[in-house]
Design a protein around this motif. Structure first.
Motif, PDB file in Angstrom:
ATOM      1  N   GLN A  51       0.827  -1.190   0.000  1.00 37.13           N
ATOM      2  CA  GLN A  51       0.000   0.000   0.000  1.00 37.13           C
ATOM      3  C   GLN A  51       0.867   1.247   0.000  1.00 37.13           C
ATOM      4  N   SER A  52       0.502   2.242  -0.823  1.00 38.82           N
ATOM      5  CA  SER A  52       1.265   3.485  -0.898  1.00 38.82           C
ATOM      6  C   SER A  52       1.169   4.244   0.421  1.00 38.82           C
ATOM      7  N   ILE A  53       2.278   4.891   0.789  1.00 36.14           N
ATOM      8  CA  ILE A  53       2.265   5.743   1.969  1.00 36.14           C
ATOM      9  C   ILE A  53       2.060   7.185   1.510  1.00 36.14           C
ATOM     10  N   THR A  54       1.804   8.067   2.447  1.00 36.98           N
ATOM     11  CA  THR A  54       1.556   9.471   2.110  1.00 36.98           C
ATOM     12  C   THR A  54       2.688  10.345   2.630  1.00 36.98           C
ATOM     13  N   LEU A  55       2.732  11.564   2.128  1.00 36.17           N
ATOM     14  CA  LEU A  55       3.722  12.528   2.587  1.00 36.17           C
ATOM     15  C   LEU A  55       3.441  12.948   4.034  1.00 36.17           C
ATOM     16  N   PRO A  56       4.466  13.335   4.786  1.00 41.34           N
ATOM     17  CA  PRO A  56       5.864  13.440   4.370  1.00 41.34           C
ATOM     18  C   PRO A  56       6.593  12.108   4.484  1.00 41.34           C
ATOM     19  N   GLY A  95      -2.880  13.789  -7.321  1.00 42.85           N
ATOM     20  CA  GLY A  95      -3.597  15.009  -6.969  1.00 42.85           C
ATOM     21  C   GLY A  95      -2.710  16.213  -6.776  1.00 42.85           C
ATOM     22  N   LEU A  96      -1.377  16.015  -6.790  1.00 38.88           N
ATOM     23  CA  LEU A  96      -0.448  17.125  -6.634  1.00 38.88           C
ATOM     24  C   LEU A  96      -0.049  17.670  -8.001  1.00 38.88           C
ATOM     25  N   ALA A  97       0.393  18.919  -8.010  1.00 42.00           N
ATOM     26  CA  ALA A  97       0.830  19.570  -9.244  1.00 42.00           C
ATOM     27  C   ALA A  97       2.121  20.324  -8.963  1.00 42.00           C
ATOM     28  N   ALA A  98       2.697  20.905  -9.998  1.00 44.52           N
ATOM     29  CA  ALA A  98       3.961  21.636  -9.854  1.00 44.52           C
ATOM     30  C   ALA A  98       3.855  22.726  -8.807  1.00 44.52           C
ATOM     31  N   LYS A  99       2.691  23.361  -8.698  1.00 39.97           N
ATOM     32  CA  LYS A  99       2.500  24.456  -7.740  1.00 39.97           C
ATOM     33  C   LYS A  99       2.600  23.992  -6.288  1.00 39.97           C
ATOM     34  N   ASP A 100       2.487  22.690  -6.055  1.00 37.16           N
ATOM     35  CA  ASP A 100       2.586  22.172  -4.685  1.00 37.16           C
ATOM     36  C   ASP A 100       4.029  22.069  -4.210  1.00 37.16           C
ATOM     37  N   SER A 101       4.961  22.321  -5.119  1.00 37.79           N
ATOM     38  CA  SER A 101       6.373  22.459  -4.762  1.00 37.79           C
ATOM     39  C   SER A 101       6.889  21.256  -3.961  1.00 37.79           C
ATOM     40  N   VAL A 102       6.912  20.088  -4.609  1.00 31.96           N
ATOM     41  CA  VAL A 102       7.407  18.860  -3.983  1.00 31.96           C
ATOM     42  C   VAL A 102       8.902  18.748  -4.237  1.00 31.96           C
ATOM     43  N   TYR A 103       9.674  18.523  -3.171  1.00 31.48           N
ATOM     44  CA  TYR A 103      11.121  18.380  -3.293  1.00 31.48           C
ATOM     45  C   TYR A 103      11.600  17.181  -2.478  1.00 31.48           C
ATOM     46  N   LEU A 104      12.640  16.531  -3.010  1.00 35.07           N
ATOM     47  CA  LEU A 104      13.350  15.473  -2.302  1.00 35.07           C
ATOM     48  C   LEU A 104      14.731  15.994  -1.929  1.00 35.07           C
ATOM     49  N   ILE A 138      19.156  18.805  -3.164  1.00 39.11           N
ATOM     50  CA  ILE A 138      17.703  18.989  -3.205  1.00 39.11           C
ATOM     51  C   ILE A 138      17.240  18.852  -4.645  1.00 39.11           C
ATOM     52  N   LEU A 139      16.282  17.947  -4.892  1.00 43.98           N
ATOM     53  CA  LEU A 139      15.784  17.669  -6.237  1.00 43.98           C
ATOM     54  C   LEU A 139      14.292  17.937  -6.309  1.00 43.98           C
ATOM     55  N   ALA A 140      13.865  18.642  -7.360  1.00 42.48           N
ATOM     56  CA  ALA A 140      12.442  18.941  -7.556  1.00 42.48           C
ATOM     57  C   ALA A 140      11.707  17.725  -8.110  1.00 42.48           C
ATOM     58  N   VAL A 141      10.512  17.490  -7.583  1.00 45.46           N
ATOM     59  CA  VAL A 141       9.620  16.448  -8.111  1.00 45.46           C
ATOM     60  C   VAL A 141       8.403  17.178  -8.659  1.00 45.46           C
ATOM     61  N   ASN A 142       8.582  17.824  -9.816  1.00 45.64           N
ATOM     62  CA  ASN A 142       7.534  18.725 -10.312  1.00 45.64           C
ATOM     63  C   ASN A 142       6.991  18.368 -11.679  1.00 45.64           C
ATOM     64  N   GLN A 143       7.459  17.247 -12.250  1.00 44.03           N
ATOM     65  CA  GLN A 143       6.934  16.827 -13.543  1.00 44.03           C
ATOM     66  C   GLN A 143       5.673  15.983 -13.346  1.00 44.03           C
ATOM     67  N   VAL A 148      17.063  11.719   4.615  1.00 44.43           N
ATOM     68  CA  VAL A 148      16.276  11.713   3.384  1.00 44.43           C
ATOM     69  C   VAL A 148      14.885  12.270   3.682  1.00 44.43           C
ATOM     70  N   TYR A 149      14.471  13.293   2.914  1.00 39.08           N
ATOM     71  CA  TYR A 149      13.225  14.002   3.217  1.00 39.08           C
ATOM     72  C   TYR A 149      12.501  14.373   1.930  1.00 39.08           C
ATOM     73  N   LEU A 150      11.274  13.899   1.803  1.00 38.78           N
ATOM     74  CA  LEU A 150      10.401  14.232   0.655  1.00 38.78           C
ATOM     75  C   LEU A 150       9.103  14.817   1.181  1.00 38.78           C
ATOM     76  N   ASN A 151       8.747  16.022   0.681  1.00 34.92           N
ATOM     77  CA  ASN A 151       7.505  16.649   1.124  1.00 34.92           C
ATOM     78  C   ASN A 151       7.099  17.749   0.147  1.00 34.92           C
ATOM     79  N   LYS A 152       5.883  18.224   0.303  1.00 37.41           N
ATOM     80  CA  LYS A 152       5.388  19.340  -0.508  1.00 37.41           C
ATOM     81  C   LYS A 152       5.600  20.652   0.247  1.00 37.41           C
ATOM     82  N   GLN A 153       5.311  21.758  -0.445  1.00 38.58           N
ATOM     83  CA  GLN A 153       5.465  23.103   0.117  1.00 38.58           C
ATOM     84  C   GLN A 153       6.882  23.356   0.613  1.00 38.58           C
ATOM     85  N   ARG A 154       7.834  22.919  -0.208  1.00 39.04           N
ATOM     86  CA  ARG A 154       9.236  23.162   0.107  1.00 39.04           C
ATOM     87  C   ARG A 154       9.826  24.131  -0.926  1.00 39.04           C
TER      88      ARG A 154
END
Length: 600
Positions: free
Chosen positions: A30-35, A109-118, A166-171, A201-207
């Motif tokens: 099962q998929s986990i959710t952020l963060p 449900g996320l988009a580039a504007k949600d600014s997800v970064y790893l 820090i890597l963007a996950v925006n595609q 290691v940290y992955l989250n939105k609004q970064r």
């Protein structure tokens, strides 16, 4: 049987020593959710948390890195999770080595504007082997078509300072229900080579891309141990003079990841895990942490000398609290990692076993060492506080280049003369065995209890050029206790920085036959008195010792090709082809290995 890793218990050369720079996985579908956050500080074994990771050979540890952000990192080398190299057939084999893959993470449900970064910290080499220029650490993302795409690559480089990436996950192709990211390394596949370390290691939105600070003070581990001369020793030996055996201070390394100064409080606790008693519980004063890599020193560490049992394991723990009154983390706009996750690195422990063995090492091998010549000898010195007996020796063997399990070597206990190895007290031939887990030990019981008066040596001799690979702990440097010999002279080591993972087990024990073997060291004759002749030979081989009971002959690869029981003092070997052989003569208590040449 338990051994003790640096900060937690786990189940059980011509003129220089040559350095050989050397689980089950649960599935969560099962998929986990952020963060997503892991600094590996909660790991109690070498296996990554299966709720967050799918492991492909990575080992969680706190001994390979230098100046890590927090206690424990994920180390990538060329060995699987059990410590076995990926390729034994070719010592120069090159290709993919370790992988560490996140479980599925729901980014739908996320988009580039949600600014997800790893983000993560990485380091090459540390205390391991340096990655070459063609080696690499790679990060890949899994897209919505189940394809892995390379996002970032770092070539081999010597970099002892951890660097944050820090890597963007925006595609759009990555913002799906079963997104995963993967760390992967490429390098030499035949041993513990080409090391990389990953942490925090940290992955989250609004970064943000400049999200480089974390409002966190993390503990990295103990800089020194409780004992001065060893990492472990028998309690009865320790109690002869406890104050002379212990350090007066202990120091813990700290990592300041925040932008500004921080007020913290350090608490020290010491307990005995055998008697389950608390020996010290002390809270210090408030301190302001300002530098990136500070430390906290505990001066006037008490000397513990009263124990209710015959063995003890001292557990030293340091914890930190913020603001001097509690554990609440002050919010900071530069990070939104949940407070509970950041609190996981606010405690570190180290163990001091006072059991039945001596050890210089901390329980992990950062590399391996061996002599580079056939019949080369290595010895490790151990100094006693009172007379004792040796009943077994434990070795950490790490495979390099080829699997040599089953090959024999000569194990000896030696007396000391003027601080160097001298008279042979005991010797026996034993076979190389690899431990069942990474950093494990293999125990070799001695055929008899060996009495030792004060200083003694554990020595071993290999019979061919294959690398045995005795583990080397590079976090504790007791290299001055190592001696080597390529002939008749013993030379003190000056080149190898570290401690060999060799542990003599002390105390009188019944032998394997159930009888009490004699502890009298003087009963074992000097190995140098045993002569074999003629050598080279073309037919009959003779020897000068009357009590030989059996003979084994081994070829240069260590394979046994002949065995015979005998009460004679000669053996006809005219049927052996021209070659070099090793013969093990046994009188039932001790063994003598001799190299012979057959020439017809």
């Amino acid at each position: 049987m338990n051994i003790f890793l640096n900060n937690r218990p786990v189940s059980f050369c011509r003129s220089v020593i040559l350095l050989v720079l050397f689980c089950s996985q649960l599935t969560y579908s099962q998929s986990i959710t952020l963060p997503f956050f892991d600094d590996f500080s909660l790991n109690k074994t070498s296996i990554p948390n299966p709720k967050l990771w799918k492991n492909g050979g990575v080992s969680i540890n706190n001994t390979f890195p230098i100046n890590q952000p927090s206690v424990n990192v994920a180390t990538f080398d060329s060995r699987n999770a059990a410590g076995i190299p990926y390729n034994f057939s070719n010592k120069f084999a090159y290709g993919s080595t370790d992988t560490l893959t996140s479980v599925a993470i729901d980014l739908s449900g996320l988009a580039a504007k949600d600014s997800v970064y790893l983000s993560f910290y990485w380091e090459a080499k540390g205390l391991g082997e340096l990655p070459d220029s063609d080696d690499s650490l790679v990060v890949s993302f899994l897209n919505n078509k189940n394809q892995w795409k390379t996002i970032w690559r770092q070539e081999g480089i010597s970099k002892d300072a951890f660097t944050q990436k820090i890597l963007a996950v925006n595609q759009a192709e990555y913002l799906h229900k079963n997104f995963q990211f993967r760390f992967e390394t490429r390098g030499r596949q035949s041993g513990a080579f080409d090391m990389w370390h990953v942490d925090f290691v940290y992955l989250n939105k609004q970064r943000r891309l400049k999200d480089i600070y974390t409002q966190d003070i993390a503990l990295r581990g103990f800089k020194n141990s409780y004992l001065k001369r060893y990492s472990a020793m028998p309690l009865r030996q320790y109690l002869v003079n406890p104050s002379a055996e212990t350090n007066s201070s202990m120091e813990v390394l700290v990592s300041a990841l925040q932008r500004n100064a921080r007020l913290v409080n350090f608490t020290w606790t010491v307990s005995d895990t055998v008697s389950k008693s608390i020996l010290l519980n002390e809270r210090g004063g408030n301190e302001t942490v300002t530098t990136p890599n500070p430390s906290n020193k505990k001066n006037n560490v008490p000397v513990f000398s009263t124990f209710s049992q015959k063995q003890a394991v001292l557990k030293f723990t340091q914890k930190i609290a913020y603001g001097g009154t509690g554990t609440t983390i002050v919010p900071d706009s530069t990070n939104n990692i949940p407070d509970a996750l950041l609190l996981s690195n606010d405690s570190v422990s180290i163990y001091t076993p006072l059991l039945d063995y001596y050890a210089y090492d901390d329980g992990t091998a950062e590399t391996g060492a061996d002599t580079d010549q056939t019949l080369g000898k290595v010895a490790v010195k151990f100094a006693l506080n009172r007379a004792d007996t040796v009943n077994a020796v434990r070795f950490n063997f790490t495979p390099y280049f080829k699997d040599i399990a089953g090959q024999f070597f000569l194990l000896q206990i030696l007396e000391s003369a003027n601080g160097k190895p001298a008279k042979v007290l005991h010797q026996q031939s034993v076979r190389v065995r690899y431990p069942s887990e990474i950093n494990g030990f293999v125990e070799y019981p001695l055929d008899m209890n060996i009495a030792v008066k004060d200083t003694f040596f554990v020595s071993w001799t290999k019979v061919n050029e294959d690398v045995i690979g005795v583990g080397v702990d590079k976090n504790s440097d007791f290299g001055s206790n190592i001696y080597y010999s390529m002939g008749n002279e013993w030379i003190q080591n000056k080149s190898l920085k570290g401690s060999l993972m060799v542990r003599p087990v002390m105390g009188f024990k019944a032998n394997s036959s159930g009888q009490n073997g004699s502890p009298l060291a003087s009963e074992v004759p000097n190995d140098k008195q045993f002569l074999v002749y003629p050598n080279p030979t073309s037919g009959v081989l003779r020897w000068n010792f009357e009590n030989i009971q059996s003979i084994s002959i081994f070829d240069v690869s260590g394979k046994e090709i002949f065995y015979k029981k005998t009460d004679s003092q000669e053996l006809n070997i005219e049927n052996l082809p021209d070659n070099i052989y090793y013969i093990n003569f046994s009188d039932g208590k001790k063994n003598f290995i001799r190299k012979i040449v057959v020439v017809h």
